[in-house]
Design a protein around this motif. Structure first.
Motif, PDB file in Angstrom:
ATOM      1  N   TRP A 271      -4.161   5.992   6.674  1.00 15.51           N
ATOM      2  CA  TRP A 271      -5.922   5.491   6.830  1.00 15.51           C
ATOM      3  C   TRP A 271      -5.768   5.603   7.983  1.00 15.51           C
ATOM      4  CZ3 TRP A 271      -6.187   2.587   1.875  1.00 15.51           C
ATOM      5  CH2 TRP A 271      -5.903   3.022   0.526  1.00 15.51           C
TER       6      TRP A 271
ATOM      7  N   ASN B 161     -10.368   8.099  -7.688  1.00 13.00           N
ATOM      8  CA  ASN B 161      -8.751   8.590  -8.129  1.00 13.00           C
ATOM      9  C   ASN B 161      -9.181   8.661  -5.911  1.00 13.00           C
ATOM     10  OD1 ASN B 161      -6.430  10.354  -7.561  1.00 13.00           O
ATOM     11  ND2 ASN B 161      -5.905   8.880  -9.080  1.00 13.00           N
TER      12      ASN B 161
ATOM     13  N   THR C 170      -7.115   6.291  -3.168  1.00 11.68           N
ATOM     14  CA  THR C 170      -6.530   6.542  -2.935  1.00 11.68           C
ATOM     15  C   THR C 170      -4.730   7.211  -3.404  1.00 11.68           C
ATOM     16  OG1 THR C 170      -5.693   5.515  -5.035  1.00 11.68           O
ATOM     17  CG2 THR C 170      -6.369   3.687  -3.935  1.00 11.68           C
ATOM     18  N   SER C 171      -5.965   8.916  -3.960  1.00 12.57           N
ATOM     19  CA  SER C 171      -4.649   9.567  -3.708  1.00 12.57           C
ATOM     20  C   SER C 171      -5.174  11.389  -3.167  1.00 12.57           C
ATOM     21  CB  SER C 171      -4.869  10.156  -5.371  1.00 12.57           C
ATOM     22  OG  SER C 171      -3.750  10.975  -5.595  1.00 12.57           O
TER      23      SER C 171
ATOM     24  N   HIS D 103      -4.023  10.387   1.071  1.00 12.27           N
ATOM     25  CA  HIS D 103      -3.764   9.668   0.379  1.00 12.27           C
ATOM     26  C   HIS D 103      -4.796   9.430  -0.047  1.00 12.27           C
ATOM     27  CE1 HIS D 103       0.397  10.040  -0.139  1.00 12.27           C
ATOM     28  NE2 HIS D 103       0.485   9.962  -1.343  1.00 12.27           N
ATOM     29  N   ASN D 104      -6.725   9.499   0.367  1.00 10.71           N
ATOM     30  CA  ASN D 104      -7.438   9.203   0.324  1.00 10.71           C
ATOM     31  C   ASN D 104      -8.112  10.336   0.702  1.00 10.71           C
ATOM     32  OD1 ASN D 104     -10.380   8.503   1.197  1.00 10.71           O
ATOM     33  ND2 ASN D 104      -9.337   6.012   1.137  1.00 10.71           N
TER      34      ASN D 104
ATOM     35  N   THR E 129       1.127  -1.591   0.225  1.00 10.86           N
ATOM     36  CA  THR E 129       0.031   0.335  -0.263  1.00 10.86           C
ATOM     37  C   THR E 129       0.684   1.266  -0.062  1.00 10.86           C
ATOM     38  OG1 THR E 129      -0.194   0.216   2.311  1.00 10.86           O
ATOM     39  CG2 THR E 129      -1.729  -1.124   1.688  1.00 10.86           C
TER      40      THR E 129
ATOM     41  N   ARG F  92       0.239   3.646   2.864  1.00 11.95           N
ATOM     42  CA  ARG F  92      -1.663   4.314   2.581  1.00 11.95           C
ATOM     43  C   ARG F  92      -1.895   3.822   3.985  1.00 11.95           C
ATOM     44  NH1 ARG F  92       0.020   5.088  -2.595  1.00 11.95           N
ATOM     45  NH2 ARG F  92      -0.919   6.869  -3.632  1.00 11.95           N
ATOM     46  N   SER F  93      -2.100   1.951   4.233  1.00 11.00           N
ATOM     47  CA  SER F  93      -2.619   1.338   5.336  1.00 11.00           C
ATOM     48  C   SER F  93      -2.374   2.652   6.871  1.00 11.00           C
ATOM     49  CB  SER F  93      -2.604   0.289   5.232  1.00 11.00           C
ATOM     50  OG  SER F  93      -0.862   0.301   5.939  1.00 11.00           O
TER      51      SER F  93
END
Length: 198
Positions: free
Chosen positions: A53, A146, A149-150, A88-89, A46, A49-50
Motif C-alpha cells: 500500500w 473485500n 484488502t484483496s 492487495h487493495n 498485514t 500489505r502495508s
C-alpha cells in the motif's frame, strides 16, 4: 424478523471469528504475527500489505487525478516485490491506474447498482425475485468490502459470479416490467389492437 435474524447470525459469526483468532494459534499467527505493522495505533500482521500500500500510495501522489494507466499498479508492485503482482487493495489499484476520476466512476456505478438492487428487492412480486435481488445486493456489498484488502476486481472467479448474479437481477426486473406493458397488435386490415395484460 429478517433483520433480527441477520444481526443475530452476524453476532454469532463475529464471536466465533474472534474466538478462533485468539485461541487457535496458526490462525492467530496468520493475522497477528507476520510483519507486525502498526496500523491505527494497533500492531497487527498485514502479511506485507502495508508495504504494498505504501508503494502504491507513493505512485498515486505522482498523478492522483488521471492515474498512470490500466495495469500500472500490477507492474509497480512486481517491480518492487518480484514475487507479488497485486497491491492487495483494489481501491488503491483503481486510484493509481485510472485516477480519482476513474475511481469515482467505478464507485458511482457500484452505488447505483446497489440502489437499484434495493429498489427491485422492495418491489419484487415473488419470493424468487426478492431472493435474486437480495443476492445481487449482497454480492455487491461483499465485493466492495473485500476490495479493501484483496484483488477481487481482477479475479475472474470472483468477478464473473458477481456479474452473473447482478445481471440476473437486472434481467428479472426487465422481464417483470415487460410483462406488465401493454402490447400493440394489428388485425388483418391494419387497425391497431391494444392488448392489456390482465
Amino acid at each position: 424478523r429478517e433483520l433480527i435474524r441477520v444481526v443475530a447470525l452476524a453476532g454469532v459469526m463475529s464471536y466465533a471469528a474472534v474466538w478462533l483468532i485468539t485461541e487457535f494459534q496458526p490462525l492467530r499467527n496468520r493475522f497477528m504475527e507476520n510483519d507486525n505493522e502498526a496500523v491505527g495505533g494497533f500492531v497487527i500482521g498485514t502479511t506485507g500489505r502495508s508495504k504494498m500500500w505504501e508503494i502504491t500510495w507513493s505512485s498515486i501522489k505522482e498523478s492522483p487525478w488521471l492515474g498512470h494507466g490500466v495495469g500500472d499498479a500490477q507492474q509497480l508492485i512486481t517491480d518492487h516485490i518480484p514475487l507479488l503482482t497485486h497491491p492487495h487493495n483494489d481501491y488503491l489499484r483503481l486510484w493509481n491506474d485510472v485516477g480519482v476520476i476513474g475511481m469515482g466512476l467505478w464507485v458511482s456505478a457500484v452505488l447505483l447498482l446497489m440502489r437499484g438492487a434495493v429498489r427491485r428487492w422492495r418491489t419484487a412480486a415473488t419470493a424468487a425475485d426478492r431472493a435474486i435481488h437480495q443476492a445481487a445486493l449482497l454480492c455487491l456489498i461483499g465485493l466492495s468490502l473485500n476490495a479493501f484488502t484483496s484483488n477481487s476486481l481482477v479475479y475472474i472467479f470472483v468477478a464473473v459470479p458477481v456479474a452473473v448474479i447482478v445481471g440476473t437481477s437486472l434481467g428479472r426486473a426487465y422481464a417483470s416490467n415487460a410483462s406488465e406493458r401493454p402490447t400493440v397488435q394489428r388485425n388483418p386490415i391494419g387497425q391497431a389492437l391494444v392488448k392489456v395484460p390482465s
